[in-house]
Design a protein around this motif. Structure first.
Motif, PDB file in Angstrom:
ATOM      1  N   UNK A 256      31.471  43.986  42.386  1.00 34.33           N
ATOM      2  CA  UNK A 256      32.601  44.812  41.965  1.00 34.33           C
ATOM      3  C   UNK A 256      33.579  44.026  41.109  1.00 34.33           C
ATOM      4  N   UNK A 257      33.792  44.491  39.897  1.00 39.98           N
ATOM      5  CA  UNK A 257      34.836  43.916  39.058  1.00 39.98           C
ATOM      6  C   UNK A 257      36.180  44.343  39.622  1.00 39.98           C
ATOM      7  N   UNK A 258      37.029  43.395  39.988  1.00 37.98           N
ATOM      8  CA  UNK A 258      38.218  43.768  40.762  1.00 37.98           C
ATOM      9  C   UNK A 258      39.288  44.450  39.918  1.00 37.98           C
ATOM     10  N   UNK A 259      39.706  45.658  40.295  1.00 37.63           N
ATOM     11  CA  UNK A 259      40.876  46.252  39.636  1.00 37.63           C
ATOM     12  C   UNK A 259      42.120  45.442  39.990  1.00 37.63           C
ATOM     13  N   UNK A 260      43.125  45.551  39.158  1.00 34.58           N
ATOM     14  CA  UNK A 260      44.347  44.781  39.398  1.00 34.58           C
ATOM     15  C   UNK A 260      45.222  45.508  40.407  1.00 34.58           C
ATOM     16  N   UNK A 261      45.765  44.762  41.352  1.00 30.34           N
ATOM     17  CA  UNK A 261      46.522  45.342  42.464  1.00 30.34           C
ATOM     18  C   UNK A 261      47.950  45.669  42.035  1.00 30.34           C
ATOM     19  N   UNK A 262      48.061  46.623  41.140  1.00 22.98           N
ATOM     20  CA  UNK A 262      49.388  47.011  40.659  1.00 22.98           C
ATOM     21  C   UNK A 262      49.325  48.428  40.117  1.00 22.98           C
ATOM     22  N   UNK A 263      50.012  49.359  40.783  1.00 24.06           N
ATOM     23  CA  UNK A 263      50.081  50.735  40.301  1.00 24.06           C
ATOM     24  C   UNK A 263      48.956  51.600  40.835  1.00 24.06           C
ATOM     25  N   UNK A 264      49.167  52.918  40.782  1.00 28.40           N
ATOM     26  CA  UNK A 264      48.168  53.864  41.258  1.00 28.40           C
ATOM     27  C   UNK A 264      46.963  53.892  40.315  1.00 28.40           C
TER      28      UNK A 264
END
Length: 956
Positions: free
Chosen positions: A65-73
């Motif tokens: 899994x390419x990690x999404x950035x932990x900021x915002x919906x």
């Protein structure tokens, strides 16, 4: 021998004697309301764990899994990405693989740090910034995880990988130490992408381009040594004059240190008809003389020409030479192949601190780092020490520099120039190249052993499969042309480059790799905060006074780009790997948006090639961006943003999943309310088909009621052969990650192959035949296999619906989930291809008959097709084909009579209204309706099906 099922009075409703479908599977999905219940059941029943148990011992398939950035919906692009991953993981699992799916989040970096600064200010201690950043990231992860679950994505949600987990941070330091030990990393002064708002260097992936208007200037550099210049042009002498450059960045002129000419371009010495402030002569590329003189409203003629190589080493006065003594320096001519005639004058001014090619050219000609002029500070202002312009923001300095050039006579022309310019992808503000002392991973310097990073990475691309195929050329071009990787950042919330640097020499401590392992052990216990609180004496003892702790953090793309090691464990578990026990290296697939060719795909490739000499993935899959129905990018200002949360809450996440799978992801994915309405209609057709199939299996037990293939009716065997063909095609599409054709095939199968043909014909046999007759059980056997095959093929995409239907199909039986199953194994059929060819031609003939029936219906001659009788005239193969069905031909055409005539010529079908009375039970118009006085309202075959041995049918 007659049988008595029920006593029927003449006035009784015969509907009660039919085998009508019964199922708890509702016609309306009511998805938005009911989907959360399925999600809760999956969690309560630990379905992901059940899949893992069912898959134990199978070969692994790992989609990392390419990690999404932990900021915002999450936005619609996130939804597409996670749904595609979920479809692949589920389909691989059901194909017989142990397909783990460990989701991840990218947690360090600028955006989170900016959020902390906005909320609490910029003056917080480092430890407090890090603590607040951790807490903020966890909040964002919880929000995003909830939304990802809502999409129906099954994953190890309780044990994700986070780049800020202490173990991952520690392993990232270990990976950095390995790369350092291999000799890839160096420290040096070099222009890097610099954002004034970030106050830090940017990665290539953090740069985007947007149109910008700037002042473009044509500027004169006055002649220095005229005697040498005359010799270069083969003249006895030259008058005062200047060489001319063109630039769109006047702010770089105060730092000019050289001029660049192409060695093979012809340069002209032009004698002006009227002298100007810098003299009566100009030097520029010969091919551009006419256009430039016209542009500058000057006239003159060419005195002589020479190759650029002849001018190497000549010096020209800085254009602000007469403005201030601080600019009284000379600009030497260096030769460069990158100089072109596409724009300007064929002469390029060189400020080595603010351009890659400028820097490389000046360094190649002996300029030392200490000699490079670098007056622009990290916030975009000139240093106060810069003559005349000190303290000014560079963008505001531009017009003042232009005025100064004009005041000393060095300006030939100024104009407004619109061009594509670099911007920060976070702040959307213009950025510059700026020379700073940074840590780099070298693309071309050979490491201690082996080939250069660029060579290794390019070879790795050749070893990788790409979906779609054009991704190979895109990534290849980016690797082939990229500069050295700037690894360091000047921030606080990030994994530290935990080096000890000698105060005087700037060299790393000789035991750096060993020390980094000791630091990694501390980070594994206490996080990156351990580096901030570390007293150098704890590790260096008396040497501590000679060293300082490096304060740079690692590029956040190194965080995500090294997860193949920190999560999967790398090759031979060179680092621990937070999920190495259940996953494996290399990954079978990385899947991200097309921007990740310069992002995660890119950084993962480079880190892996430095660590292991090969890519961390076997294949790369790329999907496009989501646009609206008019092809426009999603934008809040335009008002065309469609949030996945809104779709889930109104239409259901199932519709979003079906839209994703039904769209060609290799390009832009268009979405709008109108497009979603079409998806809803397609979903309803699928659901209606499932409802019919389930409803006709309510009394069928495969263990006791199934009919062997050899005994099944021919049309039922054809239906199974057709299903096998569809399943083979869909599974082949799944293997190639081609979901649009797979879903198109399944929807056509439901609506045309089943709904408009097979099931339409089957209704009569299912409803009217004796409940336990061969005719009905043969049909149910086919439906049983079709339903299992169809549900499992749909499950990776329409997961909620497939799970709901699966539970209905197995009511009263213990089954954890459809996702613990494998794709269905269909019965082997003799002569399957011959069956398909035969019945495909029968369907063509049936289509012709349907058109003839419809023509009569539109004139009011008949109502339903059962009110019609057909006379079919055929010859040759068609006659033999139709004759093989005997009296079952009428059931295929769904008419009350179908009489076949052998006649020469083309196929001909004559439709006539039936003169006979309609049977109240089967609705066929038959001459024998009422022949049995005890049952005056029904036909002979219904009487036989109810009270006799049952009608004889063999084919349909």
């Amino acid at each position: 021998m007659r049988k008595t099922l029920v006593i029927i009075s003449p006035s009784m409703d015969y509907r009660n004697t039919l085998n009508l479908p019964e199922t708890s599977f509702p016609m309306r999905g009511d998805l938005a309301r009911r989907e959360p219940g399925w999600i809760a059941q999956w969690e309560e029943n630990k379905v992901y764990a059940a899949i893992r148990q069912a898959s134990r011992g199978r070969p692994k398939f790992i989609l990392h899994d390419g990690p999404p950035y932990a900021n915002g919906d999450i936005h619609i692009g996130h939804a597409v990405n996670k749904i595609l991953k979920d479809i692949i993981v589920k389909s691989r699992s059901m194909a017989g693989f142990d397909a783990h799916y460990v989701p991840g989040w990218d947690c360090h970096g600028m955006p989170i740090e900016i959020q902390i600064e906005k909320k609490y200010g910029k003056s917080l201690p480092v430890a407090e910034v890090q603590a607040k950043a951790r807490a903020y990231a966890l909040e964002q992860i919880d929000r995003q995880r909830k939304d990802f679950k809502r999409l129906g994505v099954l994953a190890d949600w309780d044990h994700p990988y986070l780049t800020m987990n202490f173990s991952n941070e520690a392993d990232e330091l270990r990976a950095l130490a390995h790369i350092l030990d291999k000799g890839y990393i160096y420290r040096g002064l070099k222009p890097v992408n610099w954002c004034f708002d970030c106050g830090s260097a940017l990665a290539e992936a953090e740069v985007e381009y947007a149109d910008r208007k700037d002042q473009a200037v044509h500027v004169a550099f006055r002649f220095g040594d005229r005697e040498k210049l005359a010799q270069a042009f083969g003249l006895p002498n030259v008058e005062d004059g200047a060489i001319v450059i063109w630039t769109t960045t006047p702010w770089t002129l105060p730092a000019n240190q050289a001029l660049n000419l192409h060695p093979d371009i012809d340069y002209a010495l032009v004698k002006l008809d009227q002298a100007r402030a810098t003299g009566s002569m100009l030097i520029l590329a010969h091919d551009l003389v006419e256009s430039c003189l016209n542009e500058w409203h000057l006239s003159g003629h060419v005195l002589a020409t020479t190759k650029g190589a002849s001018l190497a080493g000549l010096e020209f006065k800085h254009p602000l030479y007469d403005l201030d003594e601080g600019y009284q320096r000379m600009a030497p001519v260096y030769l460069g192949d990158y100089v072109t005639l596409e724009a300007g004058t064929g002469v390029v001014h060189s400020s080595p601190a603010y351009g890659i090619e400028d820097f490389l050219s000046c360094k190649a000609h002996g300029l030392q780092d200490s000699q490079i002029l670098n007056p622009v500070m990290g916030d975009g202002h000139y240093a106060q020490s810069l003559p005349v312009f000190g303290g000014l923001m560079i963008w505001k300095a531009n017009p003042k520099i232009v005025e100064a050039l004009e005041s000393v006579g060095s300006l030939l022309k100024v104009e407004t120039h619109k061009h594509s310019y670099m911007h920060c992808w976070r702040h959307k503000t213009p950025i510059i190249y700026r020379a700073t002392s940074q840590w780099f991973a070298s693309m071309d310097r050979p490491p201690k052993t082996g080939k250069s990073l660029r060579e290794t990475a390019l070879a790795g691309i050749d070893q990788t499969d790409f979906f779609p195929a054009w991704g190979r050329a895109r990534l290849h071009a980016m690797i082939a042309n990229r500069p050295d990787w700037t690894l360091s950042r000047q921030r606080q919330w990030g994994v530290p480059m935990a080096f000890f640097v000698h105060k005087e020499t700037g060299e790393l401590h000789p035991r750096t790799v060993e020390l980094m392992e000791q630091i990694a052990q501390r980070v594994a216990q206490h996080g990156i905060e351990a580096w901030q609180s570390l007293d150098p004496r704890d590790l260096l003892g008396d040497e501590a006074d000679q060293y300082v702790k490096n304060r740079d953090t690692l590029d956040v793309w190194f965080d995500s780009g090294s997860t193949h090691a920190t999560v999967l464990g790398g090759q031979n578990h060179t680092v621990h790997g937070s999920h190495a026990d259940e996953l494996q290296w290399p990954a079978d697939l990385y899947l991200e948006g097309s921007d990740q060719h310069r992002g995660w795909f890119h950084s993962s490739l480079l880190t892996s090639c430095m660590l292991y000499g090969r890519p961390p993935y076997k294949a790369l899959l790329t999907h496009g961006f989501v646009v609206d129905g008019q092809g426009r990018k999603m934008s809040k200002s335009v008002g065309n943003v469609i949030a996945p949360q809104k779709i889930s809450d109104s239409l259901g996440a199932e519709i979003l999943r079906l839209w994703t799978a039904s769209t060609d992801y290799s390009g832009e994915l268009s979405i709008s309310d109108e497009i979603l309405k079409r998806v809803v209609e397609g979903y309803r057709r699928i659901r209606n088909t499932l409802k019919f199939l389930l409803g006709n299996l309510q009394d069928f037990n495969a263990q006791t009621d199934a009919v062997a293939p050899a005994e099944m009716f021919e049309i039922d065997r054809y239906a199974l052969a057709m299903t096998a063909s569809v399943q083979a095609d869909v599974l082949a599409n799944f293997n190639r990650y081609e979901f649009q054709p797979a879903m198109s095939r399944l929807q056509i199968f439901c609506s045309e192959d089943l709904g408009a043909f097979y099931l339409d014909i089957l209704k009569d046999r299912l409803y009217t035949a004796d409940k336990n007759s061969l005719a009905r059980r043969s049909a149910q056997t086919a439906i049983h296999h079709i339903t299992h095959s169809l549900l499992k093929l749909l499950a990776p995409v329409t997961s909620f619906t497939a799970e709901e239907a699966w539970k209905d199909l197995h009511t009263g039986h213990e089954t954890a989930s459809i996702f613990t199953e494998l794709f269905h194994t269909l019965p082997d059929l003799a002569n399957a291809q011959a069956l398909i060819e035969k019945w495909n031609r029968l369907r063509e003939i049936r289509g012709h008959a349907m058109r003839e029936i419809e023509a009569v219906r539109t004139t009011g001659g008949i109502g339903s097709s059962l009110a019609a009788e057909l006379d079919v005239y055929a010859s040759g193969d068609d006659h033999r084909l139709l004759a093989s069905l005997e009296d079952d031909l009428r059931f295929v055409f769904i008419v009350s009579r179908a009489t076949l005539h052998e006649a020469p010529g083309d196929l001909r079908i004559v439709v006539s209204p039936s003169p006979h009375k309609k049977c109240e039970r089967c609705w066929h118009h038959r001459a024998d309706v009422g022949a049995d006085p005890e049952h005056p309202e029904i036909c002979g075959r219904c009487v036989d099906n109810l009270f006799g041995l049952g009608e004889l049918r063999h084919h349909a």
